[in-house]
Write a protein that holds these residues in place. Structure first.
Motif, PDB file in Angstrom:
ATOM      1  N   GLU A  52      27.110-113.474 -61.839  1.00 39.80           N
ATOM      2  CA  GLU A  52      27.616-112.110 -61.976  1.00 39.80           C
ATOM      3  C   GLU A  52      27.964-111.547 -60.594  1.00 39.80           C
ATOM      4  N   THR A  53      28.782-110.507 -60.591  1.00 43.69           N
ATOM      5  CA  THR A  53      29.210-109.894 -59.336  1.00 43.69           C
ATOM      6  C   THR A  53      27.998-109.359 -58.574  1.00 43.69           C
ATOM      7  N   GLY A  54      27.933-109.683 -57.302  1.00 47.22           N
ATOM      8  CA  GLY A  54      26.845-109.183 -56.467  1.00 47.22           C
ATOM      9  C   GLY A  54      25.641-110.100 -56.411  1.00 47.22           C
ATOM     10  N   CYS A  55      25.698-111.268 -57.075  1.00 51.75           N
ATOM     11  CA  CYS A  55      24.516-112.122 -57.076  1.00 51.75           C
ATOM     12  C   CYS A  55      24.465-113.017 -55.833  1.00 51.75           C
ATOM     13  N   GLY A  56      25.522-113.006 -55.042  1.00 50.42           N
ATOM     14  CA  GLY A  56      25.454-113.730 -53.774  1.00 50.42           C
ATOM     15  C   GLY A  56      26.338-114.955 -53.677  1.00 50.42           C
ATOM     16  N   LYS A  57      27.342-115.039 -54.537  1.00 52.30           N
ATOM     17  CA  LYS A  57      28.216-116.215 -54.514  1.00 52.30           C
ATOM     18  C   LYS A  57      29.006-116.287 -53.208  1.00 52.30           C
ATOM     19  N   SER A  58      29.626-115.148 -52.854  1.00 56.52           N
ATOM     20  CA  SER A  58      30.418-115.143 -51.613  1.00 56.52           C
ATOM     21  C   SER A  58      29.524-115.395 -50.412  1.00 56.52           C
ATOM     22  N   THR A  59      28.326-114.837 -50.466  1.00 51.97           N
ATOM     23  CA  THR A  59      27.396-115.017 -49.357  1.00 51.97           C
ATOM     24  C   THR A  59      27.026-116.492 -49.211  1.00 51.97           C
ATOM     25  N   ILE A 102      18.763-111.877 -50.510  1.00 50.07           N
ATOM     26  CA  ILE A 102      19.867-112.414 -51.312  1.00 50.07           C
ATOM     27  C   ILE A 102      19.456-113.773 -51.880  1.00 50.07           C
ATOM     28  N   PHE A 120      19.096-109.625 -45.570  1.00 48.49           N
ATOM     29  CA  PHE A 120      19.847-108.711 -44.710  1.00 48.49           C
ATOM     30  C   PHE A 120      18.987-107.503 -44.396  1.00 48.49           C
ATOM     31  N   ARG A 155      16.971-106.772 -47.586  1.00 46.91           N
ATOM     32  CA  ARG A 155      17.445-107.066 -48.932  1.00 46.91           C
ATOM     33  C   ARG A 155      17.515-108.578 -49.025  1.00 46.91           C
ATOM     34  N   ARG A 159      29.799-118.094 -47.496  1.00 52.95           N
ATOM     35  CA  ARG A 159      29.812-117.728 -46.077  1.00 52.95           C
ATOM     36  C   ARG A 159      28.735-118.458 -45.308  1.00 52.95           C
TER      37      ARG A 159
HETATM   38  N1  ADP Z   1      26.076-108.212 -44.326  1.00 54.40           N
HETATM   39  C1  ADP Z   1      25.413-107.760 -45.411  1.00 54.40           C
HETATM   40  N2  ADP Z   1      24.455-106.829 -45.280  1.00 54.40           N
HETATM   41  C2  ADP Z   1      23.782-106.369 -46.360  1.00 54.40           C
HETATM   42  N3  ADP Z   1      24.011-106.761 -47.606  1.00 54.40           N
HETATM   43  C3  ADP Z   1      24.959-107.695 -47.821  1.00 54.40           C
HETATM   44  C4  ADP Z   1      25.714-108.234 -46.729  1.00 54.40           C
HETATM   45  N4  ADP Z   1      26.596-109.138 -47.234  1.00 54.40           N
HETATM   46  C5  ADP Z   1      26.397-109.142 -48.573  1.00 54.40           C
HETATM   47  N5  ADP Z   1      25.399-108.288 -48.923  1.00 54.40           N
HETATM   48  C6  ADP Z   1      24.911-108.070 -50.277  1.00 54.40           C
HETATM   49  O1  ADP Z   1      24.710-109.302 -50.856  1.00 54.40           O
HETATM   50  C7  ADP Z   1      24.949-109.218 -52.246  1.00 54.40           C
HETATM   51  C8  ADP Z   1      25.783-110.388 -52.655  1.00 54.40           C
HETATM   52  O2  ADP Z   1      27.082-110.190 -52.210  1.00 54.40           O
HETATM   53  P1  ADP Z   1      28.237-111.223 -52.534  1.00 54.40           P
HETATM   54  O3  ADP Z   1      27.859-112.542 -52.001  1.00 54.40           O
HETATM   55  O4  ADP Z   1      29.512-110.636 -52.028  1.00 54.40           O
HETATM   56  O5  ADP Z   1      28.239-111.233 -54.117  1.00 54.40           O
HETATM   57  P2  ADP Z   1      29.272-111.936 -55.092  1.00 54.40           P
HETATM   58  O6  ADP Z   1      30.295-112.652 -54.273  1.00 54.40           O
HETATM   59  O7  ADP Z   1      28.436-112.836 -55.943  1.00 54.40           O
HETATM   60  O8  ADP Z   1      29.877-110.864 -55.912  1.00 54.40           O
HETATM   61  C9  ADP Z   1      25.607-107.900 -52.521  1.00 54.40           C
HETATM   62  O9  ADP Z   1      24.708-107.071 -53.188  1.00 54.40           O
HETATM   63  C10 ADP Z   1      25.915-107.370 -51.162  1.00 54.40           C
HETATM   64  O10 ADP Z   1      25.721-105.983 -51.155  1.00 54.40           O
END
Ligand code: ADP
Ligand code: MG
Lengths: 303, 286
Positions: free
Chosen positions: A61-68, A42, A32, A40, A71
């Protein structure tokens, strides 16, 4: 965190050769832009194949990119590099083969339960056929199916007229799953779908989803940060961890553990009693240095 | 019962509460009457602070008599309901309402534009900067340009209101549409919705109660621009009448008009609030 794999707690089972790949990620990278020309990272060089009929739990762990990651599978976030394909087709735009159950905002707040369930099927009808004869009979069928889905999810027909805000969190997630199932998705994506629920409701929802998988063998990708939940549900358990460079900056998540769970077919109650599961949980905990929650869950409610 | 005006935890009883809430009205009216009686004792023809009788006469004139002499609606033989549609306040209200409703209707395209700016990146790229620019422009400062461009009749007054309020509505709608959780949009697409279904069926439908709330907040600016336009260049309308009456100190008309305008605005606001509740039973203010 080091990149060494966790020593196998269970004998490694090969992925069933018979099943087709559902999601393939090859040398995937996602970065990103974060302003001032910086990015950054991911994911970097992520290789992962998820097979048809698997119940994959992704733990991290939270923030490691699971939701990403979810997506990306949905087609909402596009990988910067590498190839991502669903059933052999490259992902291009939002992916309609997927059903999506997020943790929050999982239902349309302005629609009743019935309208939420009927939304997907009625989209296929188009705006003008709604009031034609065929349209009306189609909508009747949708209603019948929606009521059946509600029942399958343990809800009453009287709930159909309620708005989401009139339902408890657990009931809302039941409706959200039913809503996704209305479209008979080939892959069901659940993003921390039960994280906001209290432990008892959560246990009930876990057995619900597990039964659903045992009956239909829908491919499920289930994201969680709860080790127990992952170990109880998965037919394959994947642990993601963020790799960091010398300065501590993240340089992309990687697969720390990729484990087939051989007794996936058993009921949830039977799985909960297995010492192997406790062992698996313990090993993950030890290697993740307590990065994700290990709070013990109560026994699944008898249903 | 003790009186504790500076106690946060104080619990005034119902009677005290009612008395206090009406107190300032009573004081205001009392002071007015006192001043009015005093002035009329000095000069029985005083027009600056009309007495109750004068006000009543003014109200009667406004409701029953036409503003122009050539209108024969004043014929004393007619019943009051036949005279009302010819009366001054009726015609002024009709003229102002027409302008008001036209500009209110023009808020619909503004809402749609805001929605499209938020939802469709190409449309956003085309319009966003332009709308932001227009938002910075002080509407009254372009009034001369409007008069030159659109003449001094209806169009320029409606344009004044639109230029004054539309950018706020567009930007508000845009922000509201962007604040809809991304999950909802993605969910819509996975359920097979098309672009239009997502934009209108999911996003617009969800933010509609907030849009109406935003329009309610902007009713007053809308009226402000309407009044500015009518006071500067018009031959009818509520604000035109108030401006005209100022010239011959017609306080007996001005005061009822001011209260009438406040009442009208209150009624529009109340009906929008009512409809909002009625149409969106699912909506919970958070
Ligand atoms: N559109 C974006 N732009 C910049 N950073 C992003 C974006 N989407 C997610 N991130 C970053 O990607 C990392 C992973 O996010 P996320 O997938 O939500 O983590 P998780 O679901 O594992 O807790 C986070 O640090 C978040 O800040
Ligand atoms: Mg997440």
């Amino acid at each position: 965190m080091s990149a060494q794999p966790i020593a196998a707690a269970l004998p490694e089972f090969p992925v069933k050769a018979a099943s087709k790949p559902a999601v393939e990620m090859a040398a995937l990278a996602l970065r990103f832009p974060v302003g001032r020309g910086q990015t950054r990272t991911i994911f970097e060089n992520l290789n992962l194949t998820i097979y048809h009929g698997e119940f994959v739990c992704i733990l991290g762990e939270t923030g490691c990119g699971k939701s990403t990651l979810l997506r990306m599978v949905l087609g909402e976030d596009r990988p910067t590099e590498g190839a991502l394909s669903i059933f052999g087709q490259p992902v291009n735009g939002i992916n309609r083969a997927c059903g999506y159950v997020p943790q929050k905002y999982s239902l349309f707040p302005d629609r009743t339960v019935m309208q939420n369930l009927a939304f997907g099927p009625e989209c296929t009808l188009g705006p003008f056929k709604r009031w034609t004869h065929r349209g009306r009979s189609f909508r009747g069928e949708v209603r019948t199916e929606a009521l059946a889905r509600l029942k399958q999810m343990g809800l009453q027909a009287t709930d159909a007229a309620k708005y989401p805000h009139q339902l408890s969190g657990g009931m809302q997630q039941r409706v959200a799953i039913a809503q996704a199932l209305m479209m008979k998705p080939a892959i069901l994506l659940m993003d921390e779908a039960f994280s906001a629920l209290d432990p008892n409701t959560r246990a009930g929802m876990q057995s619900l989803v597990h039964e659903l998988w045992r009956e239909t063998r829908t491919t499920i990708i289930f994201v969680t940060h709860n080790t127990h939940e992952a170990a109880y549900l998965a037919s394959r358990l994947i642990v993601l961890a963020q790799r960091r460079n010398e300065t501590g900056a993240p340089v992309g998540a990687e697969v720390m553990l990729d484990q087939i769970v051989p007794f996936a077919e058993e009921t949830l109650a039977a799985r909960r009693r297995r010492p192997e599961v406790a062992d698996l949980v313990q090993r993950i905990e030890r290697h993740s240095h307590g990065a994700f929650s290990a709070a013990e869950e109560p026994e699944a409610e008898s249903r | 019962m003790t009186f504790k005006p500076f106690e946060i935890e104080a619990r005034p009883n119902k009677l005290t509460w009612m008395t206090l809430s009406w107190l300032l009205f009573a004081v205001g009216i009392g002071l007015y009457l006192q001043e009015s009686i005093k002035r009329h004792r000095e000069n029985p023809d005083d027009r600056v602070i009309p007495t109750v009788t004068q006000l009543a006469q003014g109200v009667q004139n406004a409701f029953l008599n036409p503003a122009e002499e050539d209108d024969d609606g004043s014929a004393a033989t007619l019943k009051w309901w036949q005279r009302l549609p010819h009366s001054m306040i009726w015609k002024d209200t009709a003229a102002s309402s027409r302008r008001f409703l036209i500009s209110l209707a023009l808020m619909i395209p503004a809402v749609l534009l805001g929605l499209h700016i938020a939802m469709f990146p190409y449309i956003g790229a085309l319009f966003m900067r332009f709308v932001l620019f227009f938002d910075k422009i002080i509407a009254l400062s372009v009034l001369p340009i409007l008069f030159i461009a659109f003449g001094i009749d209806e169009l320029s007054k409606v344009m004044l209101m639109v230029i004054g309020v539309a950018p706020t509505i567009i930007l508000d709608t845009c922000n509201l549409a962007k604040s809809v959780p991304r999950e909802q949009v993605v969910k819509g697409f996975t359920l097979g919705a098309g672009n239009a279904q997502v934009a209108y069926g999911i996003v617009l439908k969800q933010i509609m109660p907030r849009i109406i709330a935003s329009i309610r907040l902007n009713l007053k600016p809308l009226m402000l621009f309407l009044f500015a336009g009518e006071m500067i260049a018009s031959t009818d309308g509520l604000a035109y009448r108030i401006a005209i009456m100022r010239r011959h100190m017609g306080m007996d008309i001005i005061i009822p008009y001011v209260l009438w305008v406040a009442l009208l605005l209150f009624l529009v606001d109340a009906s929008l609030r009512f409809l909002n509740k009625r149409w969106h039973p699912w909506f919970k203010e958070d």
